[in-house]
Design an enzyme around this catalytic site. Structure first.
Site, PDB file in Angstrom:
ATOM      1  N   GLU B  54       0.744  -1.094   0.125  1.00  0.00           N
ATOM      2  CA  GLU B  54       0.122   0.096   0.115  1.00  0.00           C
ATOM      3  C   GLU B  54       0.672   1.127  -0.030  1.00  0.00           C
ATOM      4  O   GLU B  54       1.787   1.256   0.792  1.00  0.00           O
ATOM      5  CB  GLU B  54      -0.779   0.078   1.199  1.00  0.00           C
ATOM      6  CG  GLU B  54      -2.233  -0.872   1.200  1.00  0.00           C
ATOM      7  CD  GLU B  54      -2.737  -0.990   2.559  1.00  0.00           C
ATOM      8  OE1 GLU B  54      -3.522  -1.895   2.808  1.00  0.00           O
ATOM      9  OE2 GLU B  54      -2.436  -0.146   3.373  1.00  0.00           O
ATOM     10  N   ASP B  65      -5.926   9.858  10.082  1.00  0.00           N
ATOM     11  CA  ASP B  65      -4.543   9.366  10.641  1.00  0.00           C
ATOM     12  C   ASP B  65      -3.958   9.727  11.800  1.00  0.00           C
ATOM     13  O   ASP B  65      -4.344  11.129  12.148  1.00  0.00           O
ATOM     14  CB  ASP B  65      -3.647   9.639   9.269  1.00  0.00           C
ATOM     15  CG  ASP B  65      -3.821   8.806   8.158  1.00  0.00           C
ATOM     16  OD1 ASP B  65      -3.743   7.310   8.517  1.00  0.00           O
ATOM     17  OD2 ASP B  65      -3.907   9.158   7.126  1.00  0.00           O
TER      18      ASP B  65
END
Lengths: 405, 282
Positions: B54, B65
């Site tokens: 990824e 995040d």
């Protein structure tokens, strides 16, 4: 609906939360069930007479509504044109329009059984309103505030702490309102069970833009009645400052379908639009996706969000509510801008002429109202939304003006 | 499934299953700490044990995040990274590796501004296999998910502890490649509270889909990777790699001679944990 001409500007959003191209629900999967739960709870509250009567009671006895519609005689004389009325939402408990929305959301949070309230704040007015109502109802309150804003809005930080809220200075990004919103969303993703996110403006994922607007529309509904009572007719123009745009939509929305009324939204032009240092998303941005909705945003060619600049912490945001983006594109509202300097001048003018120290946010609206009013005939009725008082800004202003003798 | 409809991701999960083990899915941020070092890191991942890669597309406002990946994105942007350069990075990787699946992961705005159709065309041409876009739930499938599937890319969806039985079918409808189960409610880098619940969650998802289920959030070392490998088809590691990278930088945040190896070593460590678990034959 694909009708080429609009019968009404007041029907949005559609059931998926869109105002034309704008709005929507651009959030992480973790938040999606929460947003759907909130939407269902709000739809149920809207049709519950008990909720409406609770709102009406607290607005009257706790917030102090209706706020006056005041004829600004000396400001009107000074401009020599339109008759200028001020919608005095700075007289609300906590000193700004923000409390109208917070009251609605906190009553909703109580219905949903949520015990922990989080909020983002820029100038601190939304944070203070949230801290106030959390104190009133015995709820835990955490306010995220950009570290830069913590510094420039110290009086409000102290007020929030006095009210028992925890103020978390946000150190990421530009350390202003957008970063506070990122951090609040991160908190919400983490604390999904007991937490209600009380958003302060008409932005974020559906249903927030519509819900916050509905709570703020009390401003426009009152102004409409008050003007009819005072002058026997509707106003000719409305003008309000825009960061996210909640005070503006609150004033505008009840008048959107009155075709003769000119409506002006004033964005913050910072050091000037050509300087690149401004917060005018509609004038200087383009459609993109941030904080759960598609709307006009300040960004670079790679889609990276750029920092907004304004002397006013409350307008220092690189986006704007999606309904404003739509009203801009369909042309119903005229979006203009005022610079830091113009706002500072208006701040002083209002203080000296009317004995009202406005917040720096509505000072942007006043700056443009003065220009527009001067060009209008004397029978032109104008309403300026005085959405907040300036006590919180006196240190910022003193710094820019080199102190007060 | 016919050969024409399988993707690199499908083939890789099938191959790993044939080895009776879970797949290791590794996340690194494109352009962190600079474009050249980043390409060297991505190239080093397969040999270190990564089965699927990824690659984060840096964004200024990554609302899901934690601090580690936020900082990685800002380092990348500071070094001049962009979505265009991220696609170029994949193209450069593909010149040396034709088989390891590449998934681009990030937020919608940079893709929207790049232009959805042009992005899908360029990403596919560069050798991208799938997309994970954090802020596009099924409610917004018309934006990118449906066009991506039409363009032949996998669209990998996140399922979370808040995705209940009623919602799972909606989340899985347009999902392909694999399902990424986010094991905690929280931002990337959060610790997993209760590993025992992961098995139940994976079983619940598998009741609704034949796709492999990879589990992420909270994998720090060989032991946590081993624990997750017991119940999942794939183990995702991200923040631990980003932290290993950061630990190798000099005082000014620049890459050092040890940066690529620091990330590779962490991948080897986590891979060893994954490979301790022998899974029943498929």
């Amino acid at each position: 609906m694909s009708a080429p001409t609009l019968n009404s500007f007041r029907t949005g959003p559609d059931e998926t939360g869109h105002f034309g191209l704008f709005g929507g629900r651009f959030v992480a999967e973790t938040l999606m069930p929460l947003i759907l739960e909130l939407e269902a709870a709000y739809e149920a509250a809207k049709v519950d007479p008990g909720f409406a009567s609770d709102m009406a009671s607290y607005l009257a006895h706790y917030v102090g509504r209706p706020s006056p519609l005041y004829f600004a005689e000396r400001l009107t004389e000074h401009c020599g044109g339109a008759k200028i009325y001020l919608k005095r939402d700075e007289l609300n408990h906590t000193g700004a329009h923000k409390v109208n929305n917070v009251l609605g959301q906190i009553l909703l949070a109580r219905r949903m059984g949520k015990t922990r309230i989080i909020a983002e704040t820029g100038a601190g007015q939304h944070g203070v309103a949230t801290a106030t109502l959390c104190a009133r109802f015995g709820l835990q309150c955490i306010v995220y505030m950009g570290a830069v804003d913590v510094e420039r809005q110290k009086p409000n930080v102290f007020r929030m702490k006095m009210l028992g809220a925890e103020v978390v200075p946000v150190q990421s990004g530009s350390k202003t309102l957008k970063d506070a919103m990122n951090e609040a969303l991160r908190d919400w993703v983490t604390n999904v069970e007991n937490t209600f996110y009380c958003i302060g403006t008409v932005a974020g994922p559906h249903p927030y833009p519509a819900m916050v607007r509905d709570f703020q529309c009390v401003i426009g509904r009152e102004a409409r009645e008050q003007m009819l009572e005072r002058e026997g007719r509707l106003p000719n123009s409305l003008i309000a400052a825009i960061g996210g745009g909640s005070n503006a939509i609150g004033l505008f929305h009840p008048f959107l379908d009155d075709p003769g009324i000119e409506i002006y939204g004033v964005e913050a032009a910072g050091h000037g639009l050509s300087s690149g240092l401004h917060a005018a998303s509609l004038t200087g941005g383009r459609p993109g996706v941030l904080h759960g909705n598609r709307t006009y945003l300040l960004m670079n060619d790679d889609g990276q969000i750029t920092d907004a600049h304004s002397i006013s912490a409350g307008l220092d945001y690189p986006g704007i509510g999606p309904e404003h983006s739509w009203l801009h594109d369909v042309g119903r509202v005229n979006y203009i801008s005022a610079t830091d300097e113009e706002a500072l001048n208006a701040f002083q003018m209002m203080s000296r002429l009317e004995g009202i120290i406005p917040a720096l946010e509505p000072a942007h609206a006043i700056a443009k109202a003065v220009e527009i009013a001067a060009k209008k005939p004397k029978d032109h009725l104008m309403i300026v939304n005085l959405c907040g008082r300036g006590d919180k800004d006196i240190f910022t202003v003193a710094e820019h003006l080199g102190g007060m003798e | 499934m016919t050969e024409a409809t399988t993707t690199r991701i499908d083939r890789r999960f099938a191959a790993v299953r044939a080895q009776n083990r879970a797949a290791l899915v590794t996340f690194v941020m494109a352009g962190d700490p600079d474009p050249e070092t980043s390409l060297a890191i991505v190239k080093a991942l397969p040999a270190a044990g990564a089965d699927v890669i990824e690659i984060g597309m840096p964004f200024t406002d990554p609302m899901a995040d934690g601090p580690s990946i936020q900082a990685a994105g800002l380092r990348a942007l500071g070094a001049g990274m962009s979505l265009r350069k991220t696609i170029a990075l994949v193209k450069a990787f593909r010149e040396t590796d034709a088989d390891t699946p590449i998934i681009l992961m990030g937020y919608y705005n940079p893709i929207y501004i790049y232009g959805v159709d042009r992005f899908l065309l360029d990403a596919r041409a560069a050798g991208v296999d799938g997309l994970i876009v954090v802020d596009l739930p099924p409610e917004e499938d018309e934006e990118l998910c449906v066009p991506a599937l039409t363009a032949g890319l996998n669209f990998i969806r996140l399922a979370t502890p808040t995705t209940d039985e009623k919602r799972l079918p909606k989340v899985l409808t347009n999902t392909s490649g694999f399902v990424y189960y986010v094991a905690v409610t929280g931002i990337t880098g959060s610790a997993i509270g209760d590993y025992a619940k992961i098995g139940d969650a994976v079983a619940r998802i598998k009741g609704h889909t034949h796709l492999p289920v990879a589990v992420g959030f909270g994998v720090k070392n060989a032991d946590s990777a081993e624990t997750i490998a017991r119940s999942a088809d794939g183990v995702v590691v991200g923040t631990a790699l980003v932290d290993a990278l950061k630990g190798s930088l000099d005082a000014s945040g620049k890459a050092t001679a040890g940066t690529v190896e620091a990330v590779a070593a962490k991948v080897r460590e986590v891979a060893s944990g994954v490979r301790r678990v022998a899974k029943a034959a498929a």
